[in-house]
Design an enzyme around this catalytic site. Structure first.
Site, PDB file in Angstrom:
ATOM      1  N   SER A 122       2.913   6.849  -9.035  1.00 21.06           N
ATOM      2  CA  SER A 122       3.486   8.073  -8.483  1.00 21.06           C
ATOM      3  C   SER A 122       4.025   8.965  -9.591  1.00 21.06           C
ATOM      4  O   SER A 122       4.394  10.097  -9.335  1.00 21.06           O
ATOM      5  CB  SER A 122       4.606   7.735  -7.499  1.00 21.06           C
ATOM      6  OG  SER A 122       5.570   6.933  -8.123  1.00 21.06           O
ATOM      7  N   HIS A 143      -3.595   8.216  -5.476  1.00 25.62           N
ATOM      8  CA  HIS A 143      -2.191   8.212  -5.065  1.00 25.62           C
ATOM      9  C   HIS A 143      -2.095   8.287  -3.545  1.00 25.62           C
ATOM     10  O   HIS A 143      -2.407   9.314  -2.949  1.00 25.62           O
ATOM     11  CB  HIS A 143      -1.472   9.405  -5.738  1.00 25.62           C
ATOM     12  CG  HIS A 143      -0.009   9.443  -5.490  1.00 25.62           C
ATOM     13  ND1 HIS A 143       0.727  10.604  -5.478  1.00 25.62           N
ATOM     14  CD2 HIS A 143       0.869   8.440  -5.250  1.00 25.62           C
ATOM     15  CE1 HIS A 143       1.988  10.317  -5.226  1.00 25.62           C
ATOM     16  NE2 HIS A 143       2.104   9.012  -5.079  1.00 25.62           N
ATOM     17  N   GLU A 155      -4.182  11.648  -3.059  1.00 25.91           N
ATOM     18  CA  GLU A 155      -4.203  12.594  -4.178  1.00 25.91           C
ATOM     19  C   GLU A 155      -4.997  11.912  -5.298  1.00 25.91           C
ATOM     20  O   GLU A 155      -4.636  10.819  -5.734  1.00 25.91           O
ATOM     21  CB  GLU A 155      -2.749  12.820  -4.614  1.00 25.91           C
ATOM     22  CG  GLU A 155      -2.469  14.053  -5.385  1.00 25.91           C
ATOM     23  CD  GLU A 155      -0.953  14.217  -5.641  1.00 25.91           C
ATOM     24  OE1 GLU A 155      -0.177  13.232  -5.581  1.00 25.91           O
ATOM     25  OE2 GLU A 155      -0.545  15.365  -5.917  1.00 25.91           O
ATOM     26  N   ASN A 193       4.454  14.945  -5.386  1.00 29.17           N
ATOM     27  CA  ASN A 193       5.785  14.491  -5.798  1.00 29.17           C
ATOM     28  C   ASN A 193       6.545  15.553  -6.593  1.00 29.17           C
ATOM     29  O   ASN A 193       7.774  15.571  -6.587  1.00 29.17           O
ATOM     30  CB  ASN A 193       5.675  13.201  -6.604  1.00 29.17           C
ATOM     31  CG  ASN A 193       5.492  12.005  -5.689  1.00 29.17           C
ATOM     32  OD1 ASN A 193       5.823  12.072  -4.502  1.00 29.17           O
ATOM     33  ND2 ASN A 193       4.952  10.919  -6.223  1.00 29.17           N
TER      34      ASN A 193
HETATM   35  N1  3HC Z   1       1.323   1.206  10.377  1.00 30.66           N
HETATM   36  C1  3HC Z   1       0.586   1.710  11.381  1.00 30.66           C
HETATM   37  N2  3HC Z   1       0.997   2.756  12.138  1.00 30.66           N
HETATM   38  C2  3HC Z   1       2.205   3.270  11.887  1.00 30.66           C
HETATM   39  C3  3HC Z   1       3.036   2.798  10.848  1.00 30.66           C
HETATM   40  C4  3HC Z   1       2.556   1.713  10.091  1.00 30.66           C
HETATM   41  N3  3HC Z   1       3.263   1.196   9.069  1.00 30.66           N
HETATM   42  N4  3HC Z   1       4.182   3.534  10.838  1.00 30.66           N
HETATM   43  C5  3HC Z   1       4.062   4.442  11.815  1.00 30.66           C
HETATM   44  N5  3HC Z   1       2.873   4.292  12.457  1.00 30.66           N
HETATM   45  C6  3HC Z   1       2.317   5.127  13.529  1.00 30.66           C
HETATM   46  C7  3HC Z   1       2.968   4.872  14.848  1.00 30.66           C
HETATM   47  O1  3HC Z   1       2.320   3.822  15.548  1.00 30.66           O
HETATM   48  C8  3HC Z   1       2.779   6.216  15.539  1.00 30.66           C
HETATM   49  O2  3HC Z   1       1.470   6.370  16.013  1.00 30.66           O
HETATM   50  P1  3HC Z   1       1.126   7.317  17.282  1.00 30.66           P
HETATM   51  O3  3HC Z   1       1.704   8.658  17.006  1.00 30.66           O
HETATM   52  O4  3HC Z   1      -0.373   7.304  17.351  1.00 30.66           O
HETATM   53  O5  3HC Z   1       1.788   6.629  18.435  1.00 30.66           O
HETATM   54  C9  3HC Z   1       2.924   7.209  14.408  1.00 30.66           C
HETATM   55  O6  3HC Z   1       2.624   6.488  13.201  1.00 30.66           O
HETATM   56  C10 3HC Z   1       4.314   7.769  14.341  1.00 30.66           C
HETATM   57  O7  3HC Z   1       5.239   6.671  14.194  1.00 30.66           O
HETATM   58  P2  3HC Z   1       6.617   6.515  14.991  1.00 30.66           P
HETATM   59  O8  3HC Z   1       6.465   7.081  16.374  1.00 30.66           O
HETATM   60  O9  3HC Z   1       7.098   5.115  14.828  1.00 30.66           O
HETATM   61  O10 3HC Z   1       7.650   7.352  14.186  1.00 30.66           O
HETATM   62  P3  3HC Z   1       7.651   8.862  13.804  1.00 30.66           P
HETATM   63  O11 3HC Z   1       6.976   9.731  14.803  1.00 30.66           O
HETATM   64  O12 3HC Z   1       9.068   9.103  13.461  1.00 30.66           O
HETATM   65  O13 3HC Z   1       6.764   8.910  12.486  1.00 30.66           O
HETATM   66  C11 3HC Z   1       6.451   8.771  10.160  1.00 30.66           C
HETATM   67  C12 3HC Z   1       7.053   8.107  11.373  1.00 30.66           C
HETATM   68  C13 3HC Z   1       4.928   8.715  10.281  1.00 30.66           C
HETATM   69  C14 3HC Z   1       6.897   7.960   8.964  1.00 30.66           C
HETATM   70  C15 3HC Z   1       6.916  10.265  10.104  1.00 30.66           C
HETATM   71  O14 3HC Z   1       8.307  10.315  10.189  1.00 30.66           O
HETATM   72  C16 3HC Z   1       6.480  10.968   8.839  1.00 30.66           C
HETATM   73  O15 3HC Z   1       5.353  11.435   8.720  1.00 30.66           O
HETATM   74  N6  3HC Z   1       7.420  11.045   7.854  1.00 30.66           N
HETATM   75  C17 3HC Z   1       7.132  11.656   6.551  1.00 30.66           C
HETATM   76  C18 3HC Z   1       6.473  10.639   5.665  1.00 30.66           C
HETATM   77  C19 3HC Z   1       6.178  11.195   4.313  1.00 30.66           C
HETATM   78  O16 3HC Z   1       6.465  12.324   3.972  1.00 30.66           O
HETATM   79  N7  3HC Z   1       5.566  10.356   3.481  1.00 30.66           N
HETATM   80  C20 3HC Z   1       5.235  10.702   2.123  1.00 30.66           C
HETATM   81  C21 3HC Z   1       6.266  10.131   1.192  1.00 30.66           C
HETATM   82  S1  3HC Z   1       5.930  10.506  -0.497  1.00 30.66           S
HETATM   83  C22 3HC Z   1       5.020   9.220  -1.049  1.00 30.66           C
HETATM   84  O17 3HC Z   1       4.788   8.256  -0.365  1.00 30.66           O
HETATM   85  C23 3HC Z   1       4.518   9.328  -2.461  1.00 30.66           C
HETATM   86  C24 3HC Z   1       5.136   8.252  -3.363  1.00 30.66           C
HETATM   87  O18 3HC Z   1       4.538   8.379  -4.630  1.00 30.66           O
HETATM   88  C25 3HC Z   1       6.613   8.414  -3.484  1.00 30.66           C
END
Ligand code: 3HC
Length: 288
Positions: A122, A143, A155, A193
């Protein structure tokens, strides 16, 4: 090189990102070798993948048999030997240049000379990482984003040395595993990021300055900017140590004070309050 060349996939590191990458590739039908240092780490990864696949079964996106087949496509191992026949190895280990460089050196000795070596880093320069391989043209950044099974983007970061053939093959593979590739040149924090970490850092500064509670800051960004989760919850999800790593990379790399890590971010990391994986960050996460 074409996509068909990249069929057998290796993943090194079975942590949050590694098990998500392995699951995603296996779900798309690719045979995967997943390596970590201990059986305990691999057991944890298996449980996480079982839980994640169970969510898909519950939603009827997947049958129980398909979930079982997905897991069966993943071979778990504690040594690197099984990487010898892989077309591509994706490493998702600790964010330390010397550790990643050491793995690349080992893979040079184990993998075929035409195997692609991808890093899920990252924050580390791909160009620097590529320089650690005897075949720098085959090194590339892939990424993924957390949670890997859900987030669409991969990415793709080209090191200065990455060949066009490798970039094309990895782009094709990304489509084949059901993700959307976007290519970026190598730079500090790449694109996502570089935009995301300063926002999380600034939210932490707002807490540090006592402007509002973490809960209120998060709900402001959800209600006011339509973000799916607030910046502090997101920092907890990706790990505050990871956020600090990225901010330090941006701060040192661009030599620009606008990227200075928040003092509170540094304190949280010193205290071990790393977010979800530690049970405590800006919120508490009782063990499930
Ligand atoms: N495995 C499978 N499915 C999953 C899952 C997992 N680990 N986590 C969530 N899901 C699915 C759920 O089943 C649900 O599916 P559906 O809509 O078809 O029913 C969907 O994802 C949404 O999950 P939830 O209803 O439990 O919860 P939310 O609606 O609150 O969504 C989230 C959770 C997807 C994490 C959402 O909050 C989100 O998109 N957050 C932002 C995440 C983000 O920005 N990530 C990037 C971070 S930066 C990074 O990673 C880079 C690194 O280098 C730092």
């Amino acid at each position: 090189m074409t996509m068909t060349d990249l069929r057998n996939i290796g993943v090194i590191g079975a942590g949050t990102m590694g098990n998500g990458i392995a699951q995603t590739c296996a779900l798309a039908g690719f045979p995967v070798v997943l390596q970590d240092l201990s059986d305990a780490a691999l057991d944890r990864a298996r449980k996480t993948m079982e839980g994640s696949l169970a969510r898909l079964v519950k939603k009827a996106t997947l049958t129980e048999a398909q979930a079982a087949d997905t897991l069966a496509r993943i071979t778990m191992t504690t040594t690197l030997d099984l990487m010898a026949d892989r077309d591509i190895v994706i490493e998702a280990i600790v964010e330390k240049l010397e550790v990643k460089a050491a793995i690349l050196g080992k893979l040079d000795a184990i993998c075929r000379a035409d195997a692609v070596l991808a890093s899920n880093t990252s924050s580390i320069s791909l160009t620097q990482l590529a320089a650690a391989s005897a075949h720098p043209g085959r090194v590339i950044g892939m990424h993924f984003f957390n949670p890997v099974p859900v987030m669409q983007l991969v990415e793709i970061i080209r090191a200065l040395q990455t060949t066009d053939a490798v970039a094309e093959a990895v782009t094709a593979l990304t489509h084949a595993i059901g993700k959307t590739p976007r290519v970026s040149k190598d730079s500090y924090g790449f694109i996502v990021n570089r935009l995301l970490a300063p926002q999380i850092n600034e939210a932490i500064n707002c807490v540090y300055e006592g402007l509002a509670t973490p809960e209120d800051i998060d709900s402001m960004m959800k209600l006011g900017a339509n973000h799916p989760m607030g910046p502090l919850a997101l920092g907890d999800l990706i790990g505050l140590d990871v956020v600090l790593n990225i901010m330090e990379t941006l701060y040192d790399g661009f030599d620009d004070p606008k990227y200075r890590p928040s003092p509170l971010l540094k304190q949280m990391v010193s205290a071990g309050y790393l977010g979800r994986k530690a049970g405590k960050g800006f919120a508490e996460y009782p063990a499930a």
